[in-house]
Design a protein around this motif. Structure first.
Motif, mmCIF file in Angstrom:
data_model
loop_
_atom_site.group_PDB
_atom_site.id
_atom_site.type_symbol
_atom_site.label_atom_id
_atom_site.label_comp_id
_atom_site.label_asym_id
_atom_site.label_seq_id
_atom_site.Cartn_x
_atom_site.Cartn_y
_atom_site.Cartn_z
ATOM 1 N N ASN A 77 0.813 -1.217 0.000
ATOM 2 C CA ASN A 77 0.000 0.000 0.000
ATOM 3 C C ASN A 77 0.845 1.265 0.000
ATOM 4 O OD1 ASN A 77 -2.237 -1.657 0.038
ATOM 5 N ND2 ASN A 77 -3.330 -0.417 1.539
ATOM 6 N N PHE A 78 2.053 1.176 0.551
ATOM 7 C CA PHE A 78 2.936 2.343 0.454
ATOM 8 C C PHE A 78 3.370 2.557 -0.990
ATOM 9 C CE2 PHE A 78 7.062 4.582 0.968
ATOM 10 C CZ PHE A 78 6.546 5.747 1.547
ATOM 11 N N GLN A 79 3.597 1.475 -1.709
ATOM 12 C CA GLN A 79 3.903 1.602 -3.137
ATOM 13 C C GLN A 79 2.725 2.243 -3.874
ATOM 14 O OE1 GLN A 79 4.911 -2.399 -4.315
ATOM 15 N NE2 GLN A 79 6.965 -2.298 -3.440
ATOM 16 N N GLY A 80 1.508 1.855 -3.487
ATOM 17 C CA GLY A 80 0.319 2.453 -4.095
ATOM 18 C C GLY A 80 0.225 3.939 -3.822
ATOM 19 N N LEU A 81 0.646 4.361 -2.623
ATOM 20 C CA LEU A 81 0.647 5.791 -2.294
ATOM 21 C C LEU A 81 1.657 6.540 -3.158
ATOM 22 C CD1 LEU A 81 -0.447 8.001 -0.325
ATOM 23 C CD2 LEU A 81 1.533 7.508 1.123
#
Length: 343
Positions: A85-89
């Motif tokens: 999810n950090f990659q998605g951010l």
């Protein structure tokens, strides 16, 4: 003839004035229509990072309700662990993350800040603790000489925490693999020389981690593993952290043979959000979601079986009006009106 020539310029002037007025009216009507269309156009969806633990999901539901009913933005979520999810951010697939845990995510966070893809806008859960080496208070009382992670090498503590499937080693329940703390757990175990003395269990999700410690606690059995202050067991049970060297930046940058620092939990957004939703950014700048606030919500969830994060969010919004100080008066009025309709 003279009379007709005299009236012609006047007639032409009247016609020209009429055309000019009509053109102006048409232009004004177009401008008004464009303004109305712009005002009526739907706002873009704001996507939240639905991290796979309770406090993050409760914060999301509170923020989503305010953003939808107070500011008129549709919202959505993407469910997942810390790392994906950090990659998605960073890519903009996710617009808001309400829990960026430092120092756990320090390396990835610093890179994201350098590239400018991610923007820090606030904090939450200030002062929360976490540790790889947690035991129940009843175990600490029964074994006062068990004080540090290195003590786990001793045969008596190997035996204490051993289980039928741990092959004589002390069993340690570590962090969920998709959380950043999983990498920290591994480094600390290596740095303390415990790799050959621990049988490490990686639970598949938060529920499995919680179930493991609750089952041991209910039977008053030995338990060793990772936990944090706002995890449900951390709020509900008497737990003790084994003693480690205090956190330092030098230690954390090398072998991590020291305690976690008290967590700095940040609210972060993708760089695309501030220009299109400045009023939402202002709300997150005022976001003061403390550990004590979350504890009150947890106690409500714990006392009401089957309560979902969305139910807890509604309970909080109705029973603790501190959130009104985070938003504009107009947004507060709109949210309260929506809550009244819900009731």
């Amino acid at each position: 003839m003279k009379s007709r020539r005299t009236k012609l310029p006047l007639l032409v002037g009247v016609l020209l004035a009429t055309v000019a007025l009509a053109t102006a009216a048409c232009s004004s009507g177009t401008d008004d229509a464009e303004a109305d269309a712009e005002e009526a156009s739907p706002k873009e969806t704001i996507v939240f990072s639905d991290l796979n633990w309770t406090s993050a999901q409760v914060q999301n539901r509170i923020a989503q309700y305010i953003v939808e009913h107070g500011y008129g933005y549709p919202t959505d979520v993407i469910f997942g662990g810390t790392l994906p999810n950090f990659q998605g951010l960073q890519t903009g697939d996710i617009h808001v993350t309400l829990e960026i845990w430092l120092p756990n995510q320090e390396l990835g966070w610093e890179k994201a800040i350098e590239t400018g893809d991610v923007v820090e806008v606030g904090t939450s859960l200030v002062g929360d603790w976490q540790s790889t080496f947690v035991i129940p208070q009843y175990i600490a009382d029964a074994h006062p000489d068990l004080r540090t992670p290195q003590d786990l090498m001793k045969p008596e503590y190997q035996e204490l925490f051993a289980t039928p499937d741990s092959r004589g080693k002390a069993r340690l329940v570590a962090c969920v693999p998709t959380w950043s703390c999983s990498l920290v757990n591994t480094e600390q175990i290596e740095s303390y020389g415990l790799a050959d003395h621990l049988h490490v269990i990686n639970p598949g999700d938060q529920s499995a981690l919680y179930a493991d410690i609750y089952a041991a606690y209910e039977k008053r059995e030995p338990w060793l593993g990772y936990m944090w202050g706002t995890g449900d067991p951390g709020l509900k049970l008497d737990l003790v952290r084994l003693e480690e060297e205090p956190y330092s930046e030098e230690c954390w940058a090398t072998d991590k043979a020291c305690a976690f620092d008290d967590s700095l939990v940040l609210v972060a957004v993708h760089k695309s959000l501030p220009p299109r939703a400045p009023e939402v950014i202002e709300m997150f700048e005022n976001w003061e979601f403390t550990v004590d606030l979350y504890k009150s919500i947890f106690l409500y969830i714990d006392a009401n079986e089957g309560t979902e994060a969305s139910d807890a969010a509604l309970w909080f919004l109705n029973n603790n009006k501190i959130w009104e100080s985070w938003v504009t008066p107009e947004a507060a009025a709109a949210v309260n009106a929506a809550l009244a309709d819900e009731a």
